[in-house]
Design a protein around this motif. Structure first.
Motif, PDB file in Angstrom:
ATOM      1  N   GLU A  33       0.799  -1.220   0.000  1.00 34.37           N
ATOM      2  CA  GLU A  33       0.000   0.000   0.000  1.00 34.37           C
ATOM      3  C   GLU A  33       0.832   1.271   0.000  1.00 34.37           C
ATOM      4  O   GLU A  33       0.441   2.290  -0.569  1.00 34.37           O
ATOM      5  N   GLY A  36       1.616   3.509  -3.153  1.00 34.79           N
ATOM      6  CA  GLY A  36       0.667   4.482  -3.683  1.00 34.79           C
ATOM      7  C   GLY A  36       0.379   5.628  -2.737  1.00 34.79           C
ATOM      8  O   GLY A  36      -0.621   6.335  -2.908  1.00 34.79           O
ATOM      9  N   TYR A 205      -6.584   9.210  -0.300  1.00 32.88           N
ATOM     10  CA  TYR A 205      -6.317   8.891  -1.698  1.00 32.88           C
ATOM     11  C   TYR A 205      -7.515   8.141  -2.268  1.00 32.88           C
ATOM     12  O   TYR A 205      -8.347   7.603  -1.533  1.00 32.88           O
ATOM     13  N   GLU A 206      -7.561   8.078  -3.592  1.00 32.65           N
ATOM     14  CA  GLU A 206      -8.710   7.462  -4.265  1.00 32.65           C
ATOM     15  C   GLU A 206      -8.925   6.012  -3.832  1.00 32.65           C
ATOM     16  O   GLU A 206     -10.058   5.548  -3.705  1.00 32.65           O
ATOM     17  N   GLN A 207      -7.827   5.291  -3.558  1.00 27.52           N
ATOM     18  CA  GLN A 207      -7.925   3.867  -3.221  1.00 27.52           C
ATOM     19  C   GLN A 207      -8.184   3.610  -1.741  1.00 27.52           C
ATOM     20  O   GLN A 207      -8.309   2.451  -1.325  1.00 27.52           O
ATOM     21  N   GLU A 208      -8.290   4.648  -0.927  1.00 29.35           N
ATOM     22  CA  GLU A 208      -8.428   4.489   0.514  1.00 29.35           C
ATOM     23  C   GLU A 208      -9.872   4.599   0.975  1.00 29.35           C
ATOM     24  O   GLU A 208     -10.742   5.121   0.261  1.00 29.35           O
TER      25      GLU A 208
END
Length: 233
Positions: A33, A36, A205-208
């Motif tokens: 992780e 990113g 972030y977008e993925q969190e």
């Protein structure tokens, strides 16, 4: 035959229950992780610079990935990962065979077994599994585990949650989930004797998970020369 009673939510036994059950799931999600998260990598690099090469750092609630410990090790620190979950420790040792991971409680680290006090402690989302009522005691335990002048870095999610919830990571099990406000972290740090040097936040972030992140950096006072002379053999 009667089944064993469920552990008290947020207790050490409950942390073991929940993390033994979801450690493998978490590893698949978050093994890499930090790749990113440039903000977090820069934060860890700055923390390592302030500790200095060879400094001893405890990564509390290290989880199964060992990724934070690996990032700090890459900056020349001597890192020990600590976790209550036997499965997390087992997986972290498998993932990062050159690093040290030990079984233990961030709220009562066994300093004799760990080799004495540390120069720094990193808590990367390790506070979310315990009730907010334990926050001051946890910061006090961290202060006791640090040498004079020791440094602390805490990362949490911002919010008001404080109770049992469905796992936000999607494992499908019930977990204890606590979130924090900046003033709560600062008050606990100061009550434990830390000087808060920086308290910041960032958007996810977008993925969190869609929660604001909080970052606290703090340090303990250096022992004065007078105090040091009084304690010299």
């Amino acid at each position: 035959m009667t089944s064993a009673p469920e552990p008290e939510p947020g207790s050490a036994a409950d942390v073991v229950r929940s993390w033994d059950a979801r450690a493998d799931h978490y590893l698949e999600l978050f093994r890499d992780e930090l790749e990113g998260k440039p903000h977090d990598l820069a934060l860890l690099a700055g923390f390592a610079r302030r500790i200095g090469p060879g400094g001893r750092v405890l990564d509390v609630g290290c989880g199964p990935c060992g990724h934070v410990a690996a990032a700090l090790d890459a900056h020349g620190l001597e890192v020990t990962g600590l976790d209550l979950s036997p499965r997390c420790v087992e997986l972290a040792r498998r993932e990062r065979p050159g690093l040290r991971f030990e079984l233990g409680d961030q709220r009562a680290p066994d300093l004799a077994a760990l080799g004495g006090r540390f120069d720094g402690i990193v808590s990367n989302y390790s506070l979310h599994d315990q009730p907010k009522a334990m926050l001051h005691g946890t910061f006090a335990a961290w202060a006791a585990a640090l040498r004079p002048g020791g440094r602390l870095l805490v990362v949490t999610k911002e919010g008001a949650a404080d109770g049992v919830a469905s796992d936000p990571l999607g494992s499908g099990i019930a977990v204890y989930w606590a979130e924090f406000r900046a003033e709560e972290l600062a008050a606990a740090a100061e009550a434990a004797g830390f000087t808060v040097e920086r308290l910041a936040d960032r958007a996810p972030y977008e993925q969190e998970i869609a929660s604001q992140r909080l970052y606290l950096e703090a340090s303990l006072p250096e022992k004065s020369g007078l105090d040091a002379s009084r304690r010299a053999p």
